[in-house]
Design a protein around this motif. Structure first.
Motif, PDB file in Angstrom:
ATOM      1  N   MET A 129       6.864 -18.966  -7.226  1.00 58.46           N
ATOM      2  CA  MET A 129       6.259 -17.775  -7.748  1.00 58.46           C
ATOM      3  C   MET A 129       7.201 -16.610  -7.444  1.00 58.46           C
ATOM      4  SD  MET A 129       2.724 -15.767  -7.018  1.00 58.46           S
ATOM      5  CE  MET A 129       1.484 -16.896  -6.937  1.00 58.46           C
ATOM      6  N   SER A 130       7.440 -15.775  -8.440  1.00 58.27           N
ATOM      7  CA  SER A 130       8.352 -14.650  -8.244  1.00 58.27           C
ATOM      8  C   SER A 130       7.678 -13.583  -7.400  1.00 58.27           C
ATOM      9  CB  SER A 130       8.787 -14.087  -9.593  1.00 58.27           C
ATOM     10  OG  SER A 130       7.696 -13.432 -10.192  1.00 58.27           O
ATOM     11  N   SER A 131       8.488 -12.689  -6.871  1.00 61.86           N
ATOM     12  CA  SER A 131       7.949 -11.636  -6.000  1.00 61.86           C
ATOM     13  C   SER A 131       7.088 -10.648  -6.786  1.00 61.86           C
ATOM     14  CB  SER A 131       9.090 -10.900  -5.286  1.00 61.86           C
ATOM     15  OG  SER A 131       9.879 -10.209  -6.231  1.00 61.86           O
ATOM     16  N   ALA A 132       7.386 -10.416  -8.051  1.00 60.33           N
ATOM     17  CA  ALA A 132       6.575  -9.511  -8.868  1.00 60.33           C
ATOM     18  C   ALA A 132       5.185 -10.095  -9.070  1.00 60.33           C
ATOM     19  CB  ALA A 132       7.253  -9.253 -10.215  1.00 60.33           C
ATOM     20  N   ARG A 133       5.107 -11.391  -9.344  1.00 59.63           N
ATOM     21  CA  ARG A 133       3.809 -12.035  -9.521  1.00 59.63           C
ATOM     22  C   ARG A 133       3.031 -12.066  -8.206  1.00 59.63           C
ATOM     23  NH1 ARG A 133       4.698 -17.217 -13.461  1.00 59.63           N
ATOM     24  NH2 ARG A 133       5.350 -16.029 -15.286  1.00 59.63           N
ATOM     25  N   PHE A 134       3.745 -12.257  -7.111  1.00 58.83           N
ATOM     26  CA  PHE A 134       3.099 -12.283  -5.803  1.00 58.83           C
ATOM     27  C   PHE A 134       2.485 -10.907  -5.481  1.00 58.83           C
ATOM     28  CE2 PHE A 134       3.226 -11.716  -1.181  1.00 58.83           C
ATOM     29  CZ  PHE A 134       2.369 -12.749  -0.809  1.00 58.83           C
ATOM     30  N   ARG A 135       3.216  -9.833  -5.789  1.00 52.42           N
ATOM     31  CA  ARG A 135       2.700  -8.481  -5.544  1.00 52.42           C
ATOM     32  C   ARG A 135       1.470  -8.199  -6.406  1.00 52.42           C
ATOM     33  NH1 ARG A 135       7.577  -4.961  -6.597  1.00 52.42           N
ATOM     34  NH2 ARG A 135       8.619  -6.906  -6.973  1.00 52.42           N
ATOM     35  N   ILE A 136       1.498  -8.636  -7.644  1.00 54.12           N
ATOM     36  CA  ILE A 136       0.350  -8.435  -8.538  1.00 54.12           C
ATOM     37  C   ILE A 136      -0.855  -9.214  -8.010  1.00 54.12           C
ATOM     38  CG2 ILE A 136      -0.551  -8.910 -10.849  1.00 54.12           C
ATOM     39  CD1 ILE A 136       2.252  -8.272 -11.922  1.00 54.12           C
ATOM     40  N   ALA A 137      -0.648 -10.438  -7.597  1.00 55.17           N
ATOM     41  CA  ALA A 137      -1.735 -11.260  -7.058  1.00 55.17           C
ATOM     42  C   ALA A 137      -2.289 -10.640  -5.779  1.00 55.17           C
ATOM     43  CB  ALA A 137      -1.247 -12.683  -6.805  1.00 55.17           C
ATOM     44  N   ALA A 138      -1.410 -10.127  -4.912  1.00 54.17           N
ATOM     45  CA  ALA A 138      -1.852  -9.498  -3.665  1.00 54.17           C
ATOM     46  C   ALA A 138      -2.681  -8.247  -3.968  1.00 54.17           C
ATOM     47  CB  ALA A 138      -0.646  -9.151  -2.791  1.00 54.17           C
ATOM     48  N   ARG A 139      -2.254  -7.478  -4.948  1.00 51.77           N
ATOM     49  CA  ARG A 139      -3.017  -6.287  -5.334  1.00 51.77           C
ATOM     50  C   ARG A 139      -4.394  -6.663  -5.880  1.00 51.77           C
ATOM     51  NH1 ARG A 139       1.878  -3.131  -8.298  1.00 51.77           N
ATOM     52  NH2 ARG A 139       2.950  -2.465  -6.396  1.00 51.77           N
ATOM     53  N   LEU A 140      -4.453  -7.693  -6.705  1.00 54.02           N
ATOM     54  CA  LEU A 140      -5.734  -8.143  -7.243  1.00 54.02           C
ATOM     55  C   LEU A 140      -6.672  -8.625  -6.132  1.00 54.02           C
ATOM     56  CD1 LEU A 140      -4.665  -9.997 -10.521  1.00 54.02           C
ATOM     57  CD2 LEU A 140      -5.872  -7.827 -10.319  1.00 54.02           C
ATOM     58  N   VAL A 141      -6.141  -9.310  -5.164  1.00 54.12           N
ATOM     59  CA  VAL A 141      -6.959  -9.771  -4.033  1.00 54.12           C
ATOM     60  C   VAL A 141      -7.465  -8.566  -3.240  1.00 54.12           C
ATOM     61  CG1 VAL A 141      -6.850 -11.002  -1.815  1.00 54.12           C
ATOM     62  CG2 VAL A 141      -5.905 -12.045  -3.877  1.00 54.12           C
ATOM     63  N   ALA A 142      -6.615  -7.562  -3.029  1.00 52.20           N
ATOM     64  CA  ALA A 142      -7.027  -6.366  -2.290  1.00 52.20           C
ATOM     65  C   ALA A 142      -8.119  -5.607  -3.047  1.00 52.20           C
ATOM     66  CB  ALA A 142      -5.820  -5.460  -2.046  1.00 52.20           C
ATOM     67  N   VAL A 143      -7.972  -5.484  -4.357  1.00 49.07           N
ATOM     68  CA  VAL A 143      -8.982  -4.796  -5.163  1.00 49.07           C
ATOM     69  C   VAL A 143     -10.295  -5.564  -5.119  1.00 49.07           C
ATOM     70  CG1 VAL A 143      -9.606  -4.180  -7.535  1.00 49.07           C
ATOM     71  CG2 VAL A 143      -7.348  -3.593  -6.648  1.00 49.07           C
ATOM     72  N   ALA A 144     -10.240  -6.884  -5.226  1.00 47.43           N
ATOM     73  CA  ALA A 144     -11.455  -7.698  -5.179  1.00 47.43           C
ATOM     74  C   ALA A 144     -12.132  -7.585  -3.815  1.00 47.43           C
ATOM     75  CB  ALA A 144     -11.124  -9.155  -5.497  1.00 47.43           C
ATOM     76  N   ALA A 145     -11.357  -7.526  -2.746  1.00 45.63           N
ATOM     77  CA  ALA A 145     -11.931  -7.394  -1.405  1.00 45.63           C
ATOM     78  C   ALA A 145     -12.613  -6.034  -1.247  1.00 45.63           C
ATOM     79  CB  ALA A 145     -10.841  -7.573  -0.351  1.00 45.63           C
ATOM     80  N   LEU A 146     -11.974  -4.982  -1.719  1.00 41.37           N
ATOM     81  CA  LEU A 146     -12.582  -3.654  -1.648  1.00 41.37           C
ATOM     82  C   LEU A 146     -13.840  -3.577  -2.499  1.00 41.37           C
ATOM     83  CD1 LEU A 146      -9.483  -1.296  -1.708  1.00 41.37           C
ATOM     84  CD2 LEU A 146     -11.056  -1.683   0.182  1.00 41.37           C
ATOM     85  N   ALA A 147     -13.811  -4.180  -3.666  1.00 39.43           N
ATOM     86  CA  ALA A 147     -14.995  -4.189  -4.529  1.00 39.43           C
ATOM     87  C   ALA A 147     -16.137  -4.948  -3.857  1.00 39.43           C
ATOM     88  CB  ALA A 147     -14.665  -4.812  -5.884  1.00 39.43           C
ATOM     89  N   GLY A 148     -15.821  -6.020  -3.181  1.00 36.45           N
ATOM     90  CA  GLY A 148     -16.849  -6.790  -2.477  1.00 36.45           C
ATOM     91  C   GLY A 148     -17.462  -6.007  -1.327  1.00 36.45           C
ATOM     92  N   LEU A 149     -16.637  -5.220  -0.633  1.00 36.16           N
ATOM     93  CA  LEU A 149     -17.147  -4.416   0.481  1.00 36.16           C
ATOM     94  C   LEU A 149     -18.066  -3.293   0.008  1.00 36.16           C
ATOM     95  CD1 LEU A 149     -13.959  -4.150   2.710  1.00 36.16           C
ATOM     96  CD2 LEU A 149     -16.024  -5.467   3.175  1.00 36.16           C
ATOM     97  N   THR A 150     -17.784  -2.707  -1.143  1.00 35.59           N
ATOM     98  CA  THR A 150     -18.584  -1.572  -1.627  1.00 35.59           C
ATOM     99  C   THR A 150     -19.696  -1.988  -2.588  1.00 35.59           C
ATOM    100  OG1 THR A 150     -17.053  -1.170  -3.457  1.00 35.59           O
ATOM    101  CG2 THR A 150     -16.655   0.031  -1.397  1.00 35.59           C
ATOM    102  N   ALA A 151     -19.815  -3.256  -2.901  1.00 36.98           N
ATOM    103  CA  ALA A 151     -20.814  -3.703  -3.870  1.00 36.98           C
ATOM    104  C   ALA A 151     -22.231  -3.414  -3.403  1.00 36.98           C
ATOM    105  CB  ALA A 151     -20.651  -5.195  -4.155  1.00 36.98           C
ATOM    106  N   GLY A 152     -22.494  -3.498  -2.132  1.00 35.15           N
ATOM    107  CA  GLY A 152     -23.829  -3.246  -1.624  1.00 35.15           C
ATOM    108  C   GLY A 152     -24.181  -1.769  -1.556  1.00 35.15           C
ATOM    109  N   CYS A 153     -23.212  -0.879  -1.724  1.00 34.30           N
ATOM    110  CA  CYS A 153     -23.449   0.559  -1.630  1.00 34.30           C
ATOM    111  C   CYS A 153     -24.006   1.150  -2.920  1.00 34.30           C
ATOM    112  CB  CYS A 153     -22.162   1.294  -1.284  1.00 34.30           C
ATOM    113  SG  CYS A 153     -21.465   0.800   0.284  1.00 34.30           S
TER     114      CYS A 153
END
Length: 183
Positions: free
Chosen positions: A1-25
């Protein structure tokens, strides 16, 4: 996996984690509350709308009834109000001004109708003012030829009705914000 794809995947995981934390709010503004506290709709239905203090059979009295009816429908819907907890006192002034004047005839071709409203929400239990505010609406209308007096009067009245609806919507939004946030 290229580094550009890895950065995009890491960003998507971070966004999903933040969305999961604020979903109950998040809770919809008009939703029923699970903890048993009154919903916003119930609070809005507890607002009493006394008649506006204007002379009977005056043009201002008609506008006052328009604003009051629009507010009642926006607050209560098709239901009737419950036992009042608050009272909303309205005071307003109207204005009318020419926007465009014909150079050939010197008569206005477009006019503006204005409604400026002061409102005061009073808690009935303490007879204390809990929220005050002002709002306004400006609507314009075209004046058909000088020989069409009825059309001109009807356009003026429709502009007043549109301004009344706009003012009522702004007041309802402010009341909803007050009952939701408490400020």
């Amino acid at each position: 996996m290229s580094s550009a794809r890895f950065r995009i995947a890491a960003r998507l995981v971070a966004v999903a984690a933040l969305a999961g934390l604020t979903a109950g709010c998040f809770q919809p503004m008009y939703a029923e509350h699970a903890d048993g506290t009154p919903a916003l709709r119930d609070k809005l239905m507890g607002i009493e709308l006394p008649p506006v203090d204007k002379p009977n059979a005056s043009p201002e009295a008609r506008i006052g009834v328009d604003i009051r009816n629009a507010l009642a429908f926006k607050l209560y819907g098709t239901a009737t109000g419950t036992a009042p907890t608050h009272k909303l006192v309205l005071k307003f002034q109207t204005s009318r001004s020419s926007l465009i004047v014909s150079a050939a005839t010197g008569l206005p071709t477009t006019e503006n109708v204005g409604i400026d409203v002061q409102y005061n929400l009073v808690e009935l239990a303490t007879n204390k003012s809990v929220m005050t505010g002002t709002t306004f609406a400006r609507t314009s209308y075209d004046i058909p030829g000088s020989y069409q007096r009825f059309a001109r009067q009807r356009a003026f009245r429709d502009a007043e009705d549109r301004a009344s609806e706009e003012v009522a919507e702004k007041i309802k939004t402010r009341l909803a914000a007050y009952f939701t946030a408490g400020t």
